[in-house]
Design a protein around this motif. Structure first.
Motif, PDB file in Angstrom:
ATOM      1  N   LEU A 165      -3.226 -10.752 -15.254  1.00  0.00           N
ATOM      2  CA  LEU A 165      -3.122  -9.302 -15.171  1.00  0.00           C
ATOM      3  C   LEU A 165      -2.518  -8.908 -13.830  1.00  0.00           C
ATOM      4  O   LEU A 165      -2.613  -9.664 -12.850  1.00  0.00           O
ATOM      5  CB  LEU A 165      -4.506  -8.658 -15.309  1.00  0.00           C
ATOM      6  N   PRO A 166      -1.909  -7.724 -13.751  1.00  0.00           N
ATOM      7  CA  PRO A 166      -1.448  -7.248 -12.441  1.00  0.00           C
ATOM      8  C   PRO A 166      -2.628  -7.148 -11.473  1.00  0.00           C
ATOM      9  O   PRO A 166      -3.684  -6.623 -11.831  1.00  0.00           O
ATOM     10  CB  PRO A 166      -0.865  -5.866 -12.758  1.00  0.00           C
ATOM     11  N   SER A 167      -2.458  -7.650 -10.278  1.00  0.00           N
ATOM     12  CA  SER A 167      -3.530  -7.623  -9.286  1.00  0.00           C
ATOM     13  C   SER A 167      -3.433  -6.340  -8.473  1.00  0.00           C
ATOM     14  O   SER A 167      -2.418  -6.083  -7.820  1.00  0.00           O
ATOM     15  CB  SER A 167      -3.426  -8.840  -8.366  1.00  0.00           C
ATOM     16  N   GLU A 168      -4.491  -5.534  -8.505  1.00  0.00           N
ATOM     17  CA  GLU A 168      -4.495  -4.289  -7.750  1.00  0.00           C
ATOM     18  C   GLU A 168      -5.928  -3.824  -7.536  1.00  0.00           C
ATOM     19  O   GLU A 168      -6.857  -4.268  -8.216  1.00  0.00           O
ATOM     20  CB  GLU A 168      -3.698  -3.196  -8.466  1.00  0.00           C
ATOM     21  N   ALA A 169      -6.095  -2.929  -6.574  1.00  0.00           N
ATOM     22  CA  ALA A 169      -7.390  -2.314  -6.304  1.00  0.00           C
ATOM     23  C   ALA A 169      -7.156  -0.868  -5.888  1.00  0.00           C
ATOM     24  O   ALA A 169      -6.148  -0.543  -5.252  1.00  0.00           O
ATOM     25  CB  ALA A 169      -8.149  -3.065  -5.213  1.00  0.00           C
ATOM     26  N   LYS A 170      -8.092  -0.017  -6.255  1.00  0.00           N
ATOM     27  CA  LYS A 170      -8.008   1.400  -5.912  1.00  0.00           C
ATOM     28  C   LYS A 170      -8.589   1.620  -4.524  1.00  0.00           C
ATOM     29  O   LYS A 170      -9.632   1.057  -4.177  1.00  0.00           O
ATOM     30  CB  LYS A 170      -8.778   2.226  -6.941  1.00  0.00           C
ATOM     31  N   VAL A 171      -7.913   2.434  -3.716  1.00  0.00           N
ATOM     32  CA  VAL A 171      -8.431   2.816  -2.402  1.00  0.00           C
ATOM     33  C   VAL A 171      -8.550   4.333  -2.361  1.00  0.00           C
ATOM     34  O   VAL A 171      -7.656   5.052  -2.802  1.00  0.00           O
ATOM     35  CB  VAL A 171      -7.536   2.298  -1.253  1.00  0.00           C
ATOM     36  N   VAL A 172      -9.673   4.810  -1.849  1.00  0.00           N
ATOM     37  CA  VAL A 172      -9.972   6.241  -1.850  1.00  0.00           C
ATOM     38  C   VAL A 172     -10.370   6.665  -0.443  1.00  0.00           C
ATOM     39  O   VAL A 172     -11.303   6.104   0.141  1.00  0.00           O
ATOM     40  CB  VAL A 172     -11.113   6.578  -2.829  1.00  0.00           C
ATOM     41  N   ARG A 173      -9.656   7.636   0.097  1.00  0.00           N
ATOM     42  CA  ARG A 173     -10.030   8.250   1.378  1.00  0.00           C
ATOM     43  C   ARG A 173     -10.738   9.556   1.083  1.00  0.00           C
ATOM     44  O   ARG A 173     -10.166  10.474   0.487  1.00  0.00           O
ATOM     45  CB  ARG A 173      -8.790   8.492   2.231  1.00  0.00           C
ATOM     46  N   LEU A 174     -12.010   9.634   1.467  1.00  0.00           N
ATOM     47  CA  LEU A 174     -12.815  10.829   1.259  1.00  0.00           C
ATOM     48  C   LEU A 174     -13.055  11.543   2.581  1.00  0.00           C
ATOM     49  O   LEU A 174     -13.302  10.899   3.600  1.00  0.00           O
ATOM     50  CB  LEU A 174     -14.177  10.459   0.669  1.00  0.00           C
ATOM     51  N   ASN A 175     -13.000  12.855   2.548  1.00  0.00           N
ATOM     52  CA  ASN A 175     -13.547  13.655   3.640  1.00  0.00           C
ATOM     53  C   ASN A 175     -14.919  14.119   3.171  1.00  0.00           C
ATOM     54  O   ASN A 175     -15.062  15.161   2.539  1.00  0.00           O
ATOM     55  CB  ASN A 175     -12.639  14.845   3.961  1.00  0.00           C
ATOM     56  N   ILE A 176     -15.921  13.303   3.436  1.00  0.00           N
ATOM     57  CA  ILE A 176     -17.249  13.545   2.882  1.00  0.00           C
ATOM     58  C   ILE A 176     -18.272  13.623   4.007  1.00  0.00           C
ATOM     59  O   ILE A 176     -18.207  12.876   4.985  1.00  0.00           O
ATOM     60  CB  ILE A 176     -17.620  12.433   1.873  1.00  0.00           C
ATOM     61  N   GLN A 177     -19.188  14.554   3.870  1.00  0.00           N
ATOM     62  CA  GLN A 177     -20.274  14.710   4.823  1.00  0.00           C
ATOM     63  C   GLN A 177     -21.579  14.287   4.159  1.00  0.00           C
ATOM     64  O   GLN A 177     -21.745  14.428   2.951  1.00  0.00           O
ATOM     65  CB  GLN A 177     -20.377  16.169   5.290  1.00  0.00           C
ATOM     66  N   LYS A 178     -22.504  13.787   4.956  1.00  0.00           N
ATOM     67  CA  LYS A 178     -23.809  13.420   4.422  1.00  0.00           C
ATOM     68  C   LYS A 178     -24.864  13.592   5.502  1.00  0.00           C
ATOM     69  O   LYS A 178     -24.562  13.530   6.699  1.00  0.00           O
ATOM     70  CB  LYS A 178     -23.812  11.984   3.902  1.00  0.00           C
ATOM     71  N   VAL A 179     -26.088  13.821   5.069  1.00  0.00           N
ATOM     72  CA  VAL A 179     -27.229  13.937   5.977  1.00  0.00           C
ATOM     73  C   VAL A 179     -28.273  12.928   5.526  1.00  0.00           C
ATOM     74  O   VAL A 179     -28.575  12.818   4.340  1.00  0.00           O
ATOM     75  CB  VAL A 179     -27.807  15.363   5.968  1.00  0.00           C
ATOM     76  N   GLY A 180     -28.831  12.202   6.480  1.00  0.00           N
ATOM     77  CA  GLY A 180     -29.749  11.122   6.145  1.00  0.00           C
ATOM     78  C   GLY A 180     -28.997   9.809   6.060  1.00  0.00           C
ATOM     79  O   GLY A 180     -27.780   9.774   5.834  1.00  0.00           O
ATOM     80  N   GLU A 181     -29.720   8.715   6.250  1.00  0.00           N
ATOM     81  CA  GLU A 181     -29.088   7.398   6.273  1.00  0.00           C
ATOM     82  C   GLU A 181     -29.758   6.403   5.332  1.00  0.00           C
ATOM     83  O   GLU A 181     -29.096   5.610   4.683  1.00  0.00           O
ATOM     84  CB  GLU A 181     -29.127   6.821   7.702  1.00  0.00           C
ATOM     85  N   HIS A 182     -31.084   6.442   5.275  1.00  0.00           N
ATOM     86  CA  HIS A 182     -31.843   5.394   4.595  1.00  0.00           C
ATOM     87  C   HIS A 182     -32.284   5.852   3.207  1.00  0.00           C
ATOM     88  O   HIS A 182     -33.061   6.797   3.066  1.00  0.00           O
ATOM     89  CB  HIS A 182     -33.048   4.981   5.440  1.00  0.00           C
ATOM     90  N   ILE A 183     -31.774   5.169   2.196  1.00  0.00           N
ATOM     91  CA  ILE A 183     -32.043   5.518   0.810  1.00  0.00           C
ATOM     92  C   ILE A 183     -32.866   4.408   0.160  1.00  0.00           C
ATOM     93  O   ILE A 183     -32.486   3.231   0.205  1.00  0.00           O
ATOM     94  CB  ILE A 183     -30.728   5.708   0.020  1.00  0.00           C
ATOM     95  N   MET A 228      -3.599  -0.497  -3.914  1.00  0.00           N
ATOM     96  CA  MET A 228      -2.991  -1.555  -3.115  1.00  0.00           C
ATOM     97  C   MET A 228      -2.849  -2.796  -3.992  1.00  0.00           C
ATOM     98  O   MET A 228      -3.593  -2.974  -4.965  1.00  0.00           O
ATOM     99  CB  MET A 228      -3.841  -1.868  -1.882  1.00  0.00           C
ATOM    100  N   SER A 229      -1.886  -3.629  -3.656  1.00  0.00           N
ATOM    101  CA  SER A 229      -1.648  -4.834  -4.447  1.00  0.00           C
ATOM    102  C   SER A 229      -1.119  -5.941  -3.543  1.00  0.00           C
ATOM    103  O   SER A 229      -0.425  -5.674  -2.559  1.00  0.00           O
ATOM    104  CB  SER A 229      -0.653  -4.553  -5.578  1.00  0.00           C
ATOM    105  N   PRO A 230      -1.433  -7.202  -3.864  1.00  0.00           N
ATOM    106  CA  PRO A 230      -0.934  -8.324  -3.071  1.00  0.00           C
ATOM    107  C   PRO A 230       0.337  -8.918  -3.688  1.00  0.00           C
ATOM    108  O   PRO A 230       0.520  -8.896  -4.909  1.00  0.00           O
ATOM    109  CB  PRO A 230      -2.082  -9.332  -3.148  1.00  0.00           C
ATOM    110  N   ILE A 231       1.193  -9.440  -2.835  1.00  0.00           N
ATOM    111  CA  ILE A 231       2.350 -10.215  -3.286  1.00  0.00           C
ATOM    112  C   ILE A 231       2.272 -11.590  -2.632  1.00  0.00           C
ATOM    113  O   ILE A 231       2.278 -11.703  -1.404  1.00  0.00           O
ATOM    114  CB  ILE A 231       3.685  -9.540  -2.914  1.00  0.00           C
ATOM    115  N   HIS A 241       0.843  -1.192   0.000  1.00  0.00           N
ATOM    116  CA  HIS A 241       0.000   0.000   0.000  1.00  0.00           C
ATOM    117  C   HIS A 241       0.875   1.237   0.000  1.00  0.00           C
ATOM    118  O   HIS A 241       2.086   1.180   0.255  1.00  0.00           O
ATOM    119  CB  HIS A 241      -0.915  -0.003   1.227  1.00  0.00           C
ATOM    120  N   SER A 242       0.263   2.380  -0.249  1.00  0.00           N
ATOM    121  CA  SER A 242       0.998   3.638  -0.297  1.00  0.00           C
ATOM    122  C   SER A 242       1.287   4.160   1.106  1.00  0.00           C
ATOM    123  O   SER A 242       0.652   3.754   2.092  1.00  0.00           O
ATOM    124  CB  SER A 242       0.198   4.682  -1.078  1.00  0.00           C
TER     125      SER A 242
END
Length: 362
Positions: free
Chosen positions: A129-147, A99-102, A60-61
């Motif tokens: 293929l090269p094994s990898e996945a994208k990871v994203v850290r967001l500083n995100i706000q939300k109101v409400g829970e049930h969609i 991130m990627s596994p070895i 990982h980074s």
């Protein structure tokens, strides 16, 4: 080449395969962290030989942390799999990385995944293929829970919303009834829902009543000219769809209504949030709308006139009706940060900060 036959398919051929003794893959190719809490990351090791023992490392980074950098695995039989879980903690600040596994076996390191392409009309193929996945850290706000989510032609938006903490309830259109939608903080219709869900022609008034009583209804794109006459009025006010689209994902965006709540609450949206979009901006934008609608954005492909119908918002009764042709169904599954923030604002429109709750409203 392995040659065999099946009664319903005739003669089939399976090419000879040269594979490493093991491969590793992620079940999710994009993982979103809406806060600083860790998430469990499953990594599946597949054996291509008998009696495999080794270790797997999660790379990982800088700034990201795992509970154990390396974990052991043991697989007895060729073709079997074992899933190992790592606890991954994101950094405090926003970040996008991979991130990627070895896989480590007897001094060898393997960093590939095995992808199988199998369709009836072509020979089965297996690709490393090269094994990898994208990871994203967001500083995100939300109101409400049930969609509440009414599925359309198929998309991954519900799963994407769950990644940032929403509880998504899939609504069967046959179950929509008077007053039955009030428990949801917002309702979203999947892409092309009016094109493919026949039952909606009997339920449209219930959706409008939900908005009128204070609900928040979000309609994603529908294909112009492909619905019955009953759907000429898919909005509570006049709205005409067209074939307008913006195909350049890097095209310039202008914010027409910078002070509108959908651009400011609970996340402030800027032009930077339209960077990193993939494949396109959006499609099948409305070309005409009544004065009740506020166009939020303007965008265009090179050499074409500006399109202002990508995101339209109209108050109706106590609630809000939103129509958008923006390609959230493409951007959310690939982890575009700005798309997540804008969609969270759409879901939060008209709500207050006291609306966060752990149970469906009764």
């Amino acid at each position: 080449v392995y040659h065999y036959a099946e009664p319903d398919k005739g003669e089939l051929y399976q090419p000879f395969e040269v594979l490493p003794i093991a491969t590793a893959s992620f079940s999710d190719k994009v993982v979103i962290f809406a806060d600083g809490n860790p998430k469990q990351i499953p990594v599946t090791v597949k054996a291509h030989a008998d009696n495999l023992e080794g270790e797997i490392q999660l790379c990982h980074s800088e700034g990201w942390r795992v509970d154990d950098e390396t974990k052991p695995f043991s697989i007895s039989n060729k073709g079997d799999e074992q899933t190992i879980f790592f606890s991954l903690t994101p950094p405090e600040k926003e970040d996008e990385s991979y991130m990627s596994p070895i896989v480590k076996i007897n001094g060898k390191e393997i960093t590939q995944e095995l992808v199988t392409i199998a369709y009836d009309h072509i020979p089965t193929q297996k690709v490393l293929l090269p094994s990898e996945a994208k990871v994203v850290r967001l500083n995100i706000q939300k109101v409400g829970e049930h969609i509440g989510y009414i599925k359309g032609a198929g998309d991954e938006v519900p799963k994407s919303l769950e990644q940032i903490g929403y509880i998504v309830h899939i609504i069967d259109p046959n179950d929509i009834s008077a007053g039955g939608l009030a428990k949801y903080d917002a309702i979203v219709l999947g892409i092309r829902a009016y094109n493919v869900v026949e039952e909606l022609k009997f339920k449209q008034q219930f959706l409008f009543d939900y908005v009128k009583e204070g609900g928040n209804l979000i309609i994603q794109y529908n294909t112009a000219g492909r619905w019955n006459e009953q759907f000429e009025n898919i909005a509570p006010y006049p709205l005409t769809l067209s074939r307008d689209r913006v195909t350049d994902e890097n095209s310039e965006v202008q914010i027409l209504a910078s002070e509108h709540p959908v651009m400011n609450f609970p996340n402030r949206i800027s032009l930077a949030d339209f960077e990193g979009w993939e494949q396109e901006r959006g499609l099948y934008f409305p070309s005409e709308w009544s004065k009740e609608f506020t166009p939020i954005l303007s965008m265009k492909d090179s050499g074409e006139a500006a399109k202002k119908g990508s995101l339209l918002v109209a108050p109706y009764g106590k609630g809000n009706y939103i129509y958008t042709g923006l390609s959230f169904f493409r951007e959310l599954p690939v982890g575009v940060s700005g798309a997540y923030k804008l969609f969270a604002n759409m879901l939060s429109l008209g709500q207050n900060v006291d609306n966060n709750q752990t149970q469906v409203k009764r």
